[in-house]
Design an enzyme around this catalytic site. Structure first.
Site, PDB file in Angstrom:
ATOM      1  N   GLN A   1     -27.148  46.702  80.523  1.00 52.48           N
ATOM      2  CA  GLN A   1     -26.579  45.482  80.489  1.00 52.48           C
ATOM      3  C   GLN A   1     -25.395  45.267  79.416  1.00 52.48           C
ATOM      4  O   GLN A   1     -25.614  45.540  78.031  1.00 52.48           O
ATOM      5  CB  GLN A   1     -27.644  44.607  80.395  1.00 52.48           C
ATOM      6  CG  GLN A   1     -27.078  42.884  80.542  1.00 52.48           C
ATOM      7  CD  GLN A   1     -26.821  42.544  82.049  1.00 52.48           C
ATOM      8  OE1 GLN A   1     -27.333  43.061  82.754  1.00 52.48           O
ATOM      9  NE2 GLN A   1     -25.694  41.967  82.090  1.00 52.48           N
TER      10      GLN A   1
ATOM     11  N   ASP B   1     -24.288  51.160  88.493  1.00 52.59           N
ATOM     12  CA  ASP B   1     -23.348  50.074  88.285  1.00 52.59           C
ATOM     13  C   ASP B   1     -21.981  50.852  88.787  1.00 52.59           C
ATOM     14  O   ASP B   1     -20.890  49.922  88.808  1.00 52.59           O
ATOM     15  CB  ASP B   1     -23.361  49.725  87.035  1.00 52.59           C
ATOM     16  CG  ASP B   1     -24.104  48.329  86.723  1.00 52.59           C
ATOM     17  OD1 ASP B   1     -24.159  47.668  87.490  1.00 52.59           O
ATOM     18  OD2 ASP B   1     -24.620  48.327  85.595  1.00 52.59           O
TER      19      ASP B   1
ATOM     20  N   LYS C   1     -32.255  40.294  88.071  1.00 47.94           N
ATOM     21  CA  LYS C   1     -32.070  41.380  88.693  1.00 47.94           C
ATOM     22  C   LYS C   1     -33.732  42.115  88.918  1.00 47.94           C
ATOM     23  O   LYS C   1     -33.997  42.651  89.681  1.00 47.94           O
ATOM     24  CB  LYS C   1     -31.242  42.337  87.945  1.00 47.94           C
ATOM     25  CG  LYS C   1     -29.826  42.049  88.014  1.00 47.94           C
ATOM     26  CD  LYS C   1     -28.999  42.730  86.917  1.00 47.94           C
ATOM     27  CE  LYS C   1     -27.597  42.452  86.863  1.00 47.94           C
ATOM     28  NZ  LYS C   1     -26.995  43.098  85.683  1.00 47.94           N
TER      29      LYS C   1
END
Ligand code: NDP
Length: 294
Positions: free
Chosen positions: A98, A121, A54
């Site tokens: 994460q 997200d 990412k």
């Protein structure tokens, strides 16, 4: 005859190029670099790889990016403190926590603490609520990646039966919601299956489009797929050191009209959508210097 391969890698590369152009336009119009910060807690090797990928993709798209690495023994209070600090920092626009986090940390409490405008997200209840109501602020990256693949490949969804295997908050549930909404790449009749579903194969065989997101290597066999169906494999599993999906690829490809590979299918799309969401987050938080095309 083998089904057509849906080249997620190429489609994602095109999308990343498109995002990079729009990031440059945004930077020109506002003087602001959209910035994403990833918080990696602990030493899960797969998470480290995802975060690195990412980070690299952000840099290539002209986005600012940073990784905050916290030790495995980090407490929930310490992680929340970091999230609060990032929420308050006006120079960064997207926050990615994460997952998984170490067991002493409740992931829901941490995700709930991310400022909704920085929630790239789309895990915050406010953003999930907007998604449910069909007026999304952000689209969750992996489900949006699946939908973009369908749109790009001109696979019709309206009125068709889409079976989603898996009901996680990250993939199955939001994807089913998106596919049943009104709009492009949606308007489908959606069935969601999970570990308690009875006679699963009888249901999957009725699918025009079958999406597998269960995390069980090669679970979907050719017998579970109607000839001519489209098969989207979200799964990422490691077996004997190699990646494979939730679909038994070669035999299923023989019956499917089109299919995504693993790797090179949905995975790259997830990252591309994260970049797009970071730009969206910056747009929501930064006032342009002048009206324009940002
Ligand atoms: P979860 O483990 O959170 O959810 C799995 C879902 O599958 C659950 O709803 C579970 O049912 C269901 N399930 C498990 N086993 C079966 C079975 N035998 N029959 C029917 N349903 C079953 O996984 P995620 O949604 O987070 O991830 C799914 C897969 O997608 C994983 O391989 C993951 O690595 C991958 N993934 C890929 C991404 C990408 O970018 N390509 C991004 C995110 C995930 P129940 O709810 O009843 O337990």
């Amino acid at each position: 005859m083998s089904g057509r391969l849906i080249d997620g890698k190429q489609i994602a590369a095109d999308l990343r190029g498109n995002v990079a152009r729009r990031v440059q336009e945004f930077r020109d119009a506002t003087g602001v670099i959209p910035r994403l910060v990833a918080v990696l807690t602990g030493d899960d090797p797969a998470s480290a790889v995802y975060v690195k990928n990412k980070h690299t993709a952000c840099e290539a798209a002209g986005l600012g990016t940073e990784v905050i690495r916290l030790p495995h023994q980090t407490t929930e209070a310490e992680l929340l403190q970091v999230v609060h600090r990032l929420n308050a920092d006006p120079t960064l626009h997207g926050i990615l926590v994460q997952l998984p986090v170490p067991p002493q940390i409740n992931p829901q409490r941490v995700l709930d603490a991310v400022a909704p405008l920085k929630d790239v997200d789309c895990f915050h209840p406010e953003n999930v609520g907007l998604l449910v109501q069909g007026r999304p602020r952000f689209l969750p990256c992996t489900p949006a990646g699946v939908q973009r693949l369908l749109i790009h490949e001109q696979i019709p969804t309206a009125g068709r039966h889409i079976v989603v295997l898996g009901r996680s908050d990250i993939v199955g549930k939001p994807l089913a919601l998106m596919l049943m909404q009104k709009g492009t790449g949606a308007n489908a009749t959606v069935t969601v299956c999970h570990s308690q579903t009875r006679d699963l194969a009888a249901i999957t065989r009725t699918a025009d489009i079958l999406v597998a997101a269960i995390g069980v290597p090669r679970f979907v066999t050719a017998e579970m797929v109607r000839p001519g169906a489209v098969v989207i494999d979200v799964g990422i599993n490691r077996v004997d050191g190699r990646l494979c999906g939730d679909v038994d690829f070669e035999p299923v490809r023989e019956v499917a009209e089109a299919i995504t590979p693993v790797p090179g299918g949905v995975g790259p799309m997830t990252i591309a959508l994260l970049l797009e969401n970071t730009l969206t987050a910056a747009r929501l938080q930064v006032v342009p210097r002048s009206p324009g095309t940002v």
